[in-house]
Motif scaffolding. Structure first.
Motif, PDB file in Angstrom:
ATOM      1  N   GLU A 107     -39.643 -67.049 -41.170  1.00 24.47           N
ATOM      2  CA  GLU A 107     -38.338 -67.139 -40.084  1.00 24.47           C
ATOM      3  C   GLU A 107     -37.387 -66.631 -41.160  1.00 24.47           C
ATOM      4  O   GLU A 107     -36.602 -65.627 -40.967  1.00 24.47           O
ATOM      5  N   THR A 108     -37.471 -66.995 -42.401  1.00 24.59           N
ATOM      6  CA  THR A 108     -36.724 -66.546 -43.645  1.00 24.59           C
ATOM      7  C   THR A 108     -36.779 -65.371 -43.815  1.00 24.59           C
ATOM      8  O   THR A 108     -35.619 -64.327 -43.996  1.00 24.59           O
ATOM      9  N   LEU A 109     -38.073 -64.785 -43.986  1.00 26.95           N
ATOM     10  CA  LEU A 109     -38.325 -63.291 -44.300  1.00 26.95           C
ATOM     11  C   LEU A 109     -37.933 -62.420 -43.075  1.00 26.95           C
ATOM     12  O   LEU A 109     -37.252 -61.292 -43.405  1.00 26.95           O
ATOM     13  N   LEU A 110     -38.148 -62.710 -41.878  1.00 29.70           N
ATOM     14  CA  LEU A 110     -37.580 -62.183 -40.957  1.00 29.70           C
ATOM     15  C   LEU A 110     -36.178 -61.840 -40.750  1.00 29.70           C
ATOM     16  O   LEU A 110     -35.637 -60.602 -40.609  1.00 29.70           O
ATOM     17  N   GLY A 111     -35.406 -62.673 -41.188  1.00 31.52           N
ATOM     18  CA  GLY A 111     -33.995 -62.784 -41.243  1.00 31.52           C
ATOM     19  C   GLY A 111     -33.468 -61.739 -42.260  1.00 31.52           C
ATOM     20  O   GLY A 111     -32.678 -61.022 -42.099  1.00 31.52           O
ATOM     21  N   VAL A 112     -34.166 -61.779 -43.569  1.00 33.10           N
ATOM     22  CA  VAL A 112     -33.950 -61.113 -44.685  1.00 33.10           C
ATOM     23  C   VAL A 112     -34.106 -59.685 -44.305  1.00 33.10           C
ATOM     24  O   VAL A 112     -33.162 -58.654 -44.673  1.00 33.10           O
ATOM     25  N   LEU A 113     -35.089 -59.297 -43.578  1.00 34.69           N
ATOM     26  CA  LEU A 113     -35.463 -57.742 -43.381  1.00 34.69           C
ATOM     27  C   LEU A 113     -34.608 -57.264 -42.182  1.00 34.69           C
ATOM     28  O   LEU A 113     -34.145 -56.201 -42.129  1.00 34.69           O
ATOM     29  N   PHE A 114     -34.359 -58.062 -41.063  1.00 34.09           N
ATOM     30  CA  PHE A 114     -33.572 -57.636 -39.997  1.00 34.09           C
ATOM     31  C   PHE A 114     -32.143 -57.460 -40.438  1.00 34.09           C
ATOM     32  O   PHE A 114     -31.769 -56.214 -40.274  1.00 34.09           O
ATOM     33  N   LYS A 115     -31.537 -58.414 -41.294  1.00 37.39           N
ATOM     34  CA  LYS A 115     -30.348 -58.078 -41.780  1.00 37.39           C
ATOM     35  C   LYS A 115     -30.269 -56.944 -42.837  1.00 37.39           C
ATOM     36  O   LYS A 115     -29.075 -56.094 -42.864  1.00 37.39           O
ATOM     37  N   GLY A 116     -31.107 -56.954 -43.603  1.00 35.49           N
ATOM     38  CA  GLY A 116     -31.215 -56.046 -44.611  1.00 35.49           C
ATOM     39  C   GLY A 116     -31.230 -54.350 -43.835  1.00 35.49           C
ATOM     40  O   GLY A 116     -30.171 -53.715 -44.354  1.00 35.49           O
ATOM     41  N   LEU A 117     -31.794 -54.107 -42.878  1.00 33.37           N
ATOM     42  CA  LEU A 117     -31.909 -53.126 -42.074  1.00 33.37           C
ATOM     43  C   LEU A 117     -30.628 -52.803 -41.461  1.00 33.37           C
ATOM     44  O   LEU A 117     -29.844 -51.689 -41.833  1.00 33.37           O
ATOM     45  N   VAL A 129     -35.865 -50.780 -53.086  1.00 37.37           N
ATOM     46  CA  VAL A 129     -34.783 -51.559 -52.357  1.00 37.37           C
ATOM     47  C   VAL A 129     -35.614 -52.748 -51.717  1.00 37.37           C
ATOM     48  O   VAL A 129     -34.960 -53.756 -51.825  1.00 37.37           O
ATOM     49  N   LEU A 130     -36.866 -52.834 -51.298  1.00 34.44           N
ATOM     50  CA  LEU A 130     -37.275 -53.774 -50.660  1.00 34.44           C
ATOM     51  C   LEU A 130     -37.493 -54.960 -51.746  1.00 34.44           C
ATOM     52  O   LEU A 130     -37.374 -55.954 -51.338  1.00 34.44           O
ATOM     53  N   GLU A 131     -38.228 -54.311 -52.719  1.00 28.97           N
ATOM     54  CA  GLU A 131     -38.253 -55.412 -53.751  1.00 28.97           C
ATOM     55  C   GLU A 131     -36.982 -56.419 -54.310  1.00 28.97           C
ATOM     56  O   GLU A 131     -36.906 -57.393 -54.342  1.00 28.97           O
ATOM     57  N   GLN A 132     -35.870 -55.404 -54.203  1.00 33.74           N
ATOM     58  CA  GLN A 132     -34.696 -56.037 -54.543  1.00 33.74           C
ATOM     59  C   GLN A 132     -34.078 -56.746 -53.532  1.00 33.74           C
ATOM     60  O   GLN A 132     -33.672 -58.104 -53.922  1.00 33.74           O
ATOM     61  N   THR A 133     -34.414 -56.461 -52.481  1.00 32.27           N
ATOM     62  CA  THR A 133     -33.916 -57.315 -51.305  1.00 32.27           C
ATOM     63  C   THR A 133     -34.638 -58.660 -51.371  1.00 32.27           C
ATOM     64  O   THR A 133     -34.042 -59.734 -51.047  1.00 32.27           O
ATOM     65  N   LEU A 134     -35.885 -58.637 -51.258  1.00 33.79           N
ATOM     66  CA  LEU A 134     -36.710 -59.747 -51.160  1.00 33.79           C
ATOM     67  C   LEU A 134     -36.303 -60.594 -52.470  1.00 33.79           C
ATOM     68  O   LEU A 134     -36.198 -61.937 -52.534  1.00 33.79           O
ATOM     69  N   ARG A 135     -36.345 -60.230 -53.621  1.00 34.40           N
ATOM     70  CA  ARG A 135     -35.918 -60.958 -54.793  1.00 34.40           C
ATOM     71  C   ARG A 135     -34.697 -61.579 -54.527  1.00 34.40           C
ATOM     72  O   ARG A 135     -34.291 -62.872 -54.994  1.00 34.40           O
ATOM     73  N   LEU A 139     -37.632 -64.608 -52.347  1.00 33.12           N
ATOM     74  CA  LEU A 139     -38.916 -64.359 -51.656  1.00 33.12           C
ATOM     75  C   LEU A 139     -39.840 -63.525 -52.718  1.00 33.12           C
ATOM     76  O   LEU A 139     -39.124 -62.715 -53.652  1.00 33.12           O
ATOM     77  N   ASP A 140     -40.946 -63.573 -52.659  1.00 36.14           N
ATOM     78  CA  ASP A 140     -41.914 -63.023 -53.539  1.00 36.14           C
ATOM     79  C   ASP A 140     -42.297 -61.646 -53.215  1.00 36.14           C
ATOM     80  O   ASP A 140     -43.090 -61.289 -52.134  1.00 36.14           O
ATOM     81  N   PRO A 141     -41.680 -60.587 -53.841  1.00 35.89           N
ATOM     82  CA  PRO A 141     -42.047 -59.243 -53.235  1.00 35.89           C
ATOM     83  C   PRO A 141     -43.703 -58.887 -53.818  1.00 35.89           C
ATOM     84  O   PRO A 141     -44.222 -57.998 -52.821  1.00 35.89           O
TER      85      PRO A 141
END
Length: 197
Positions: A107-117, A129-135, A139-141
């Motif tokens: 659920e944390t990952l989902l929030g990070v990705l939905f909000k990121g987009l 960009v994905l790596e930076q967003t996860l870091r 979260l572990d890219p």
């Protein structure tokens, strides 16, 4: 007996993002369980002969205006990421892989990705960009990319997408309550009514 909302989604769908902002609270106030069902929208479109409304210029312009109206109604940020529509194959593989193998982070990952987009308008199809967003979200890219490249995870996303099509899904978001299909984030009032029956 508690009811369940099965939420079929793809991160690249702006309407899925808007539904995601509302479904947890909708389920909570109705004592329902929210069950996340990742799928690949491109695969659904291919299997059903459907296409994104954004592919029809006039319809696309209207749709984005309408999504903006809903975002304002919901009180959530909303904007298009660069290069829309987004290729979400790697993202959705990573999402379903996390759901299967590291559910405590799902659920944390989902929030990070939905909000990121859709809130921060980041091009998450760009690996850097994905790596930076996860870091930035602790979260572990590397783990994410490992899951996204795993053959079993790839097969699971394919299977989940085929299952969605078999259930009658043709777009995202799609929600089931007690076997009844509701398509679109603008049908959440019907989802809530179904939970109250």
């Amino acid at each position: 007996m508690s009811k369940t909302v099965e939420f079929y989604f793809d991160l690249g769908s702006p309407a899925s993002y808007l539904a995601w902002t509302q479904l947890p609270s909708l389920c909570a106030r109705n004592g329902a369980t929210l069950s996340y069902r990742p799928m690949l929208l491109g695969g659904v479109f291919q299997a059903t002969g459907n296409a994104s409304p954004a592919m029809i210029p006039a319809k696309g312009r209207y749709m984005f205006n309408d999504l903006g109206r809903y975002a304002k109604r919901y009180g959530v940020p909303f904007g298009l990421p660069p290069g829309f529509p987004v290729n979400t194959l790697t993202l959705m593989r990573g999402v379903i892989g996390t759901q299967l193998h590291a559910p405590e982070h799902f659920e944390t990952l989902l929030g990070v990705l939905f909000k990121g987009l859709w809130e921060h308008q980041r091009d998450l199809s760009d690996a850097a960009v994905l790596e930076q967003t996860l870091r930035q979200a602790s979260l572990d890219p590397v783990g994410f990319q490992t899951l996204a490249a795993d053959a079993q995870v790839k097969a699971q996303l394919k299977h989940a997408t085929e299952q969605a099509v078999e259930r009658g899904i043709f777009g995202a978001p799609s929600m089931f309550v007690a076997g009844e299909l509701f398509f679109g984030q603008d049908r959440l009032d019907f989802v809530e009514q179904a939970l109250q029956r």
